[in-house]
Design a protein around this motif. Sequence first.
Motif, mmCIF file in Angstrom:
data_model
loop_
_atom_site.group_PDB
_atom_site.id
_atom_site.type_symbol
_atom_site.label_atom_id
_atom_site.label_comp_id
_atom_site.label_asym_id
_atom_site.label_seq_id
_atom_site.Cartn_x
_atom_site.Cartn_y
_atom_site.Cartn_z
ATOM 1 N N CYS A 108 -46.045 1.715 -12.305
ATOM 2 C CA CYS A 108 -45.333 1.501 -11.045
ATOM 3 C C CYS A 108 -44.497 2.748 -10.772
ATOM 4 N N LYS A 137 -39.640 6.240 -5.465
ATOM 5 C CA LYS A 137 -39.561 4.776 -5.475
ATOM 6 C C LYS A 137 -38.553 4.247 -4.450
ATOM 7 N N HIS A 289 -47.486 -6.722 -7.496
ATOM 8 C CA HIS A 289 -46.343 -6.921 -6.610
ATOM 9 C C HIS A 289 -46.401 -8.275 -5.915
ATOM 10 N N ASP A 322 -50.199 -2.769 -11.947
ATOM 11 C CA ASP A 322 -49.239 -2.119 -12.842
ATOM 12 C C ASP A 322 -49.595 -2.356 -14.312
ATOM 13 N N CYS A 332 -38.973 0.585 -13.870
ATOM 14 C CA CYS A 332 -39.162 -0.134 -12.594
ATOM 15 C C CYS A 332 -40.248 -1.194 -12.777
ATOM 16 N N ASP A 333 -39.946 -2.425 -12.386
ATOM 17 C CA ASP A 333 -40.949 -3.503 -12.384
ATOM 18 C C ASP A 333 -41.636 -3.759 -13.726
ATOM 19 N N GLN A 336 -43.583 -7.200 -14.552
ATOM 20 C CA GLN A 336 -44.904 -7.503 -13.987
ATOM 21 C C GLN A 336 -46.009 -6.598 -14.534
HETATM 22 MN MN MN Z 1 -43.274 -1.650 -8.144
#
Ligand code: MN
Length: 365
Positions: A108, A137, A289, A322, A332-333, A336
């Motif tokens: 990501c 980002k 996402h 991702d 980041c993220d 997920q």
């Molecule tokens: Mn993301």
Amino acid sequence: MIIFFEPEAPEASIAFTEQLASRFPGISPRRHVYQGRSHVVTEVHLIGSTKTVPTEVFEGLPDVARVVRVSTKYRLIGRHDDRSESIGFTYNGVRFDERAVHVFAGLCAVDSPPMVERTFAALQAAGIVTTRAGAYKPRTSPYDFQGLGADCLPWVFEIAGRYGLRVVAMEVTDARHIDEILRALEQSGHATGVMLQVGTRNAQNFELLKQVGQQKTLPVLFKRGMGITLEESLNACEYVASEGNPNIVFCLRGVKTHLGDPHRNLVDFAHVPVIRRQSKLPVCIDPSHSVGGARGAPDGLPDIFHVTGQGLIAGASMVLIDFHPEPEKALCDGPQALRLEQLPRFLSYVRRVREAYEDVTAPGS
Ligand code: MN
Ligand code: PEP
């Protein structure tokens, strides 16, 4: 009104049709040429009020396949009728259209050279030439990690080239980023290629859309606006195409509503066939996402797998997803991101669902 020509129509027929069209007051013909898998397709669009222009004038002309009155504003990317060809394109040796399936698996956000190296090595081992890597980002909070920006581009491109990656999906949030990417690609000796991503938060940033459309070097991955209608998102893609760049992929990534809870967004992959009916663009899905978490069902498959299957069985031909070598360390993220060890199983899952899709849509099935 759009005049569709037979494949490989000769120049003389197209030019004659354009001359004829120009004789109607207030009408100017505009030619659009698409490179299909095996042939070149030409369309001539009549710009201006065509209400009083009869279609019959053009229908009998040599090499004209058919004439269609356009009822949607997104004339370039619109399908308009079932017989029109999808828009496909080849970029950096990779074909994108509704038949070629690609998995853009990756980070990501780019965080460090070792993480990028581990990720890209895993992709190469799995036989993948497409990835994602966020350098810029867009974050909800100004205090969150904003991405490494232009500084990371030289080493990201160098590592991508070393592992045979041909296309990196990378979000841009400002026209300046496009120049930075183009410059860094040049400086890397074109070690890899980039697909410019327009994120959901910029789906109606018309100036950015115009900028990604004005450059024709890099294709565009447009992510559906999370709080606008599908029609509005399609019109946003038309901005890109109308500026001169038809190399666009339309990406579904879920829509914002609490009704999607506990997923991050309400998964909207039921819209895959709708996009394919209304536009000629290849369709991508972003299960990461959409779902926003790596948890799974009692059957052992993460929700991210399940929704990927839903998108693929509906006809999507690209997956943006991702992965991270150590999701707990991602900037980041992370929650997920799937682990690199899950990549082979994910790819096998994608292949099998796609085969099922091809099976159920085969003529006579
Ligand atoms: Mn993301
Ligand atoms: C992303 O793909 O990194 C991203 C921010 O996605 P979206 O614009 O769909 O939220």
